[in-house]
Design a protein around this motif. Structure first.
Motif, mmCIF file in Angstrom:
data_model
loop_
_atom_site.group_PDB
_atom_site.id
_atom_site.type_symbol
_atom_site.label_atom_id
_atom_site.label_comp_id
_atom_site.label_asym_id
_atom_site.label_seq_id
_atom_site.Cartn_x
_atom_site.Cartn_y
_atom_site.Cartn_z
ATOM 1 N N SER A 37 67.723 65.949 60.772
ATOM 2 C CA SER A 37 69.057 65.430 61.096
ATOM 3 C C SER A 37 68.955 64.230 62.033
ATOM 4 N N TYR A 38 68.116 64.356 63.057
ATOM 5 C CA TYR A 38 67.925 63.251 63.998
ATOM 6 C C TYR A 38 67.328 62.024 63.298
ATOM 7 N N PHE A 39 66.361 62.285 62.420
ATOM 8 C CA PHE A 39 65.709 61.184 61.706
ATOM 9 C C PHE A 39 66.708 60.419 60.830
ATOM 10 N N SER A 40 67.600 61.159 60.159
ATOM 11 C CA SER A 40 68.593 60.511 59.293
ATOM 12 C C SER A 40 69.560 59.655 60.108
ATOM 13 N N VAL A 41 69.914 60.149 61.299
ATOM 14 C CA VAL A 41 70.807 59.374 62.173
ATOM 15 C C VAL A 41 70.122 58.092 62.635
ATOM 16 N N VAL A 42 68.871 58.210 63.099
ATOM 17 C CA VAL A 42 68.114 57.037 63.559
ATOM 18 C C VAL A 42 67.943 56.028 62.428
ATOM 19 N N LEU A 43 67.603 56.525 61.240
ATOM 20 C CA LEU A 43 67.391 55.640 60.095
ATOM 21 C C LEU A 43 68.676 54.924 59.710
ATOM 22 N N SER A 44 69.791 55.655 59.714
ATOM 23 C CA SER A 44 71.089 55.043 59.376
ATOM 24 C C SER A 44 71.443 53.947 60.372
ATOM 25 N N ILE A 45 71.284 54.253 61.651
ATOM 26 C CA ILE A 45 71.582 53.265 62.692
ATOM 27 C C ILE A 45 70.668 52.056 62.558
ATOM 28 N N ALA A 46 69.382 52.298 62.325
ATOM 29 C CA ALA A 46 68.407 51.203 62.227
ATOM 30 C C ALA A 46 68.717 50.283 61.046
ATOM 31 N N LEU A 47 69.017 50.869 59.888
ATOM 32 C CA LEU A 47 69.291 50.059 58.696
ATOM 33 C C LEU A 47 70.535 49.198 58.877
ATOM 34 N N VAL A 48 71.586 49.801 59.413
ATOM 35 C CA VAL A 48 72.833 49.062 59.596
ATOM 36 C C VAL A 48 72.669 47.955 60.634
ATOM 37 N N LEU A 49 72.023 48.262 61.751
ATOM 38 C CA LEU A 49 71.815 47.257 62.794
ATOM 39 C C LEU A 49 70.866 46.155 62.325
ATOM 40 N N PHE A 50 69.916 46.505 61.471
ATOM 41 C CA PHE A 50 69.006 45.500 60.907
ATOM 42 C C PHE A 50 69.788 44.497 60.061
ATOM 43 N N LEU A 51 70.707 45.003 59.241
ATOM 44 C CA LEU A 51 71.540 44.112 58.424
ATOM 45 C C LEU A 51 72.428 43.233 59.298
ATOM 46 N N LEU A 52 72.962 43.811 60.365
ATOM 47 C CA LEU A 52 73.755 43.015 61.308
ATOM 48 C C LEU A 52 72.902 41.947 61.971
ATOM 49 N N GLY A 53 71.651 42.286 62.285
ATOM 50 C CA GLY A 53 70.734 41.316 62.877
ATOM 51 C C GLY A 53 70.438 40.164 61.934
ATOM 52 N N ILE A 54 70.235 40.478 60.648
ATOM 53 C CA ILE A 54 70.002 39.437 59.644
ATOM 54 C C ILE A 54 71.206 38.504 59.559
ATOM 55 N N LEU A 55 72.400 39.108 59.583
ATOM 56 C CA LEU A 55 73.617 38.289 59.548
ATOM 57 C C LEU A 55 73.724 37.424 60.805
ATOM 58 N N ALA A 67 82.614 37.769 57.020
ATOM 59 C CA ALA A 67 81.521 38.665 56.594
ATOM 60 C C ALA A 67 80.999 39.473 57.773
ATOM 61 N N SER A 68 80.904 38.840 58.949
ATOM 62 C CA SER A 68 80.429 39.541 60.153
ATOM 63 C C SER A 68 81.379 40.668 60.529
ATOM 64 N N GLY A 69 82.681 40.387 60.469
ATOM 65 C CA GLY A 69 83.666 41.401 60.806
ATOM 66 C C GLY A 69 83.625 42.585 59.849
ATOM 67 N N VAL A 70 83.541 42.279 58.547
ATOM 68 C CA VAL A 70 83.502 43.342 57.527
ATOM 69 C C VAL A 70 82.247 44.192 57.688
ATOM 70 N N LEU A 71 81.096 43.521 57.868
ATOM 71 C CA LEU A 71 79.841 44.260 57.995
ATOM 72 C C LEU A 71 79.802 45.090 59.275
ATOM 73 N N THR A 72 80.377 44.562 60.348
ATOM 74 C CA THR A 72 80.434 45.328 61.599
ATOM 75 C C THR A 72 81.300 46.583 61.415
ATOM 76 N N PHE A 73 82.411 46.424 60.709
ATOM 77 C CA PHE A 73 83.292 47.570 60.434
ATOM 78 C C PHE A 73 82.563 48.622 59.593
ATOM 79 N N ILE A 74 81.843 48.153 58.566
ATOM 80 C CA ILE A 74 81.070 49.072 57.719
ATOM 81 C C ILE A 74 79.982 49.761 58.543
ATOM 82 N N ALA A 75 79.355 48.986 59.453
ATOM 83 C CA ALA A 75 78.309 49.553 60.312
ATOM 84 C C ALA A 75 78.865 50.692 61.163
ATOM 85 N N ILE A 76 80.037 50.471 61.729
ATOM 86 C CA ILE A 76 80.659 51.509 62.564
ATOM 87 C C ILE A 76 80.962 52.759 61.734
#
Length: 292
Positions: A16-34, A170-179
């Motif tokens: 469960s912890y791993f899935s949470v960390v992975l989800s956060i990492a993937l979303v924040l990585f995409l935000l970083g690319i943007l 795009a930044s606003g939409v992706l941030t909303f999706i990230a949340i």
């Protein structure tokens, strides 16, 4: 049997912890690319803006002292990136190279003028700023003409605004999706502990006391997720810098540092808010509602 069940519960918790960390990492990585795209789009736009040249043509009777003073004043102005004096002889030589023949032999004289090629800093390359500067310069008696590509300046300014607008959307939409994604992952991890939450509440534990360990745990998971995203982002940056050094991705470390800090803080903030509302939801449920 007891040890086997305990081990199963431990593995389930780690998963469960791993899935949470992975989800956060993937979303924040995409935000970083943007974020990198936003930073480098501005760099590219600034680069093209600063290539626009304003040619200040001088009269033949202009004194050397007047030309030197004009060039000095331009170089000292905050809007100036460069101001280079080009003599009529240098201009003729450049023009001859461009057309492939010496036009002076045909005309019998050099019709070109001494000039100063002025390039402005990107923030000042707007139709209004350049028009105002050109009008001011044209009032000087020893200046014959101020010339620049006016349609190009207008087109460049419009396109930069348009691109910036869509990147902002795009930044606003992706941030909303990230949340939403991070919130969903955290809610799922807390959902599995809803009976523990209700049991603690029934024996008299306060809401703050119950929430505290969940918030602290998910803040740590948010930090791990953010660090994982930043490591992946650094790897991408290093790869691009090695293969495309002309991009100069590590040149502006201040902006890069601000982006990294924003990603790290965002990971913590979203985890904190999501955990607070997720635990609050289960705290407000009746016992019979926990089964649905």
């Amino acid at each position: 049997m007891g040890k086997s069940f305990e081990q199963y519960q431990k593995q389930k918790l780690i998963s469960s912890y791993f899935s949470v960390v992975l989800s956060i990492a993937l979303v924040l990585f995409l935000l970083g690319i943007l974020g990198l795209l936003v930073i480098n789009t501005k760099k590219m736009a600034d680069h093209f803006k600063e290539q626009i040249t304003i040619s200040i043509f001088l009269k033949d009777e202009a004194k050397e002292s007047e030309i030197d003073q004009l060039q000095k004043n331009l170089l000292q102005a905050e809007h100036t990136k460069s101001a280079v004096f080009v003599s009529k002889e240098e201009a003729a030589e450049q023009h001859s190279e461009e057309i492939g023949e010496d036009f002076q032999n045909f005309l019998g004289y050099n019709p070109l003028k001494n000039s100063i090629d002025l390039q402005l800093r990107a923030d000042y390359v707007t139709p209004q700023e350049i028009d105002s500067l050109a009008t001011t310069l044209a009032q000087k008696t020893y200046i014959e003409e101020v010339s620049y590509d006016k349609p190009l300046v207008g087109l460049l300014s419009e396109n930069v605004k348009r691109i910036s607008f869509w990147i902002l959307i795009a930044s606003g939409v992706l941030t909303f999706i990230a949340i939403l994604l991070i919130n969903s992952s955290i809610r799922l991890s807390i959902y599995s502990k809803r009976f523990i939450i209700k049991t603690m509440q029934m024996v008299g534990a306060t809401k703050t006391f119950i929430r505290r360990p969940f918030i602290w745990m998910n803040i740590k998971l948010g930090m791990f997720g953010a660090l994982t995203a930043l490591l992946a982002l650094t790897g991408i940056l290093y790869y691009l810098d090695q293969n495309f050094p002309e991009l100069e991705l590590f040149k502006d470390m201040e902006q890069l540092g601000m982006l990294y800090a924003a990603i790290f803080v965002l990971g913590i903030f979203i985890s904190l808010i999501s955990t607070f509302f997720a635990t609050q939801r289960f705290l407000n449920l009746r016992t019979d509602e926990l089964y649905y």
